[in-house]
Design a protein around this motif. Structure first.
Motif, short mmCIF file in Angstrom:
data_model
loop_
_atom_site.label_atom_id
_atom_site.label_comp_id
_atom_site.label_asym_id
_atom_site.label_seq_id
_atom_site.Cartn_x
_atom_site.Cartn_y
_atom_site.Cartn_z
N CYS A 89 9.79 10.07 -12.09
CA CYS A 89 8.90 10.03 -12.88
C CYS A 89 9.59 10.60 -14.42
O CYS A 89 10.41 11.38 -14.50
CB CYS A 89 7.99 11.18 -12.59
N LEU A 141 -5.25 6.54 -12.27
CA LEU A 141 -4.62 6.20 -10.86
C LEU A 141 -4.66 4.61 -10.81
O LEU A 141 -6.01 4.42 -10.90
CB LEU A 141 -5.16 6.81 -9.66
N ALA A 179 5.76 6.97 -12.56
CA ALA A 179 4.73 7.67 -13.13
C ALA A 179 5.02 8.33 -14.40
O ALA A 179 5.98 8.60 -14.71
CB ALA A 179 4.14 8.63 -12.17
N ILE A 231 -0.50 7.10 -12.90
CA ILE A 231 0.14 6.98 -11.67
C ILE A 231 0.02 5.53 -11.31
O ILE A 231 -0.93 5.03 -10.95
CB ILE A 231 -0.70 7.98 -10.62
N ALA A 267 1.30 8.43 -4.35
CA ALA A 267 0.55 8.81 -5.52
C ALA A 267 0.17 10.43 -5.63
O ALA A 267 0.29 11.08 -6.47
CB ALA A 267 -0.73 8.16 -5.51
N PHE A 322 3.21 12.06 -6.79
CA PHE A 322 3.41 12.09 -8.28
C PHE A 322 2.38 12.81 -9.04
O PHE A 322 2.71 13.19 -10.09
CB PHE A 322 3.36 10.40 -8.54
#
Length: 303
Positions: free
Chosen positions: A125, A161, A177, A200, A226, A229
């Motif tokens: 990320c 998301l 992300a 995300i 997810a 993240f």
């Protein structure tokens, strides 16, 4: 993660397959596979970092302008098993963190070769540079608080998301992300409010780059990825919301310092690993940097 300019300097490259040791003066001179002798990277602040003692690597330039590179850090430890899928998570995380790989196209500018990266080893990320928000982020916010919009909350964090039919240019070519901030304009008063946003990506589109394990603790690799993240980006948004707060001296945020490390884990019947229970569900959530006692990665302050 704070933005920085990454300049990969291959200080001396020699051809790997029977070519003469010459400096490239044109694309014709450059085409071929070259073996790494040494390399450094320089941040935008001028900090120089290495790849350990005696790193190894190869770089290939093609006649049609493509480039492929792989570097493994010096002193990189081998896995304890020949099957990487069964290696301990900590070993896999270290192996991932000590390798750099990417592909893209290149251009020549005098005596410099410029790499334009299109695909790389997405080490979790980063954040997108701050900007005034446009679509789709701006559509989420409306100070009038209409039924289909969210109110503007300067103390909130707005998570986007992505579903399977949503693509975002930087996912996963740069990261899986990101978090950022921007100014949301009040249409009535004309004033602006700084808001924090995190994106995300749908990791099912890029499982090899953005999913740690399959099967996953809840037999839903995209949702489990997810969750990890979200924890990463939320922690970084709290500690560095507008990219002017906490980072380490290398300009790395607290989530990035511990990305892909999970501490002590347990196995589930489906073969996946987990380290936390929320409600009745198991999850594999990365550790976060604790800036105390010299600094360490942990899931809780008292670890």
């Amino acid at each position: 993660m704070k933005p920085f300019l990454l300049i990969l300097v291959l200080s001396l490259l020699v051809p790997a397959i029977g070519q003469e040791n010459v400096l490239a003066q044109s694309k014709t001179d450059l085409v071929g596979t070259w073996k790494l002798v040494s390399a450094t990277e320089t941040t935008k602040k001028g900090e120089v970092r290495g790849f350990g003692h005696n790193p190894t690597g190869f770089i290939t330039y093609t006649a049609d302008g493509r480039v492929m590179l792989i570097i493994t850090n010096g002193g990189r430890k081998p896995l304890s098993t020949s099957d990487y899928t069964t290696a301990p998570i900590e070993e896999r995380a270290e192996a991932f963190a000590t390798m750099t790989a990417y592909a893209g196209h290149y251009t020549l500018n005098g005596d410099k070769v410029i790499h334009h990266i299109e695909v790389l080893d997405a080490k979790c990320c980063k954040h997108r540079p701050s900007a005034s928000y446009h679509q789709p982020e701006r559509q989420l916010l409306d100070p009038a608080n209409s039924p289909d919009k969210l109110p503007i909350d300067p103390n909130g964090v707005y998570f986007v998301l992505a579903s399977k039919n949503v693509m975002q240019q930087s996912v996963p070519s740069q990261f899986c992300a990101w978090h950022s901030y921007g100014i949301a304009q009040d249409g009535k008063s004309g004033s602006g409010t700084a808001i924090k946003v995190a994106f995300i990506g749908d990791s099912d589109q890029f499982p090899s780059a953005c999913q740690w394990q399959n099967p996953s603790p809840n037999n839903n690799p995209a949702a489990d990825a997810a969750a990890n993240f979200i924890a990463h980006e939320l922690s970084e948004t709290v500690t560095d919301p507008e990219f002017n707060a906490w980072t380490n001296p290398g300009v790395i945020e607290n989530g990035d310092l511990c990305q892909w490390t999970f501490g002590t884990t347990k196995l589930l019947p489906n073969g996946s690993s987990y380290n936390l229970i929320f409600g009745t569900r198991p999850y594999l959530i990365q550790r976060i940097w604790v800036n105390a006692r010299g600094g360490y990665c942990a899931l809780a302050l008292d670890e």
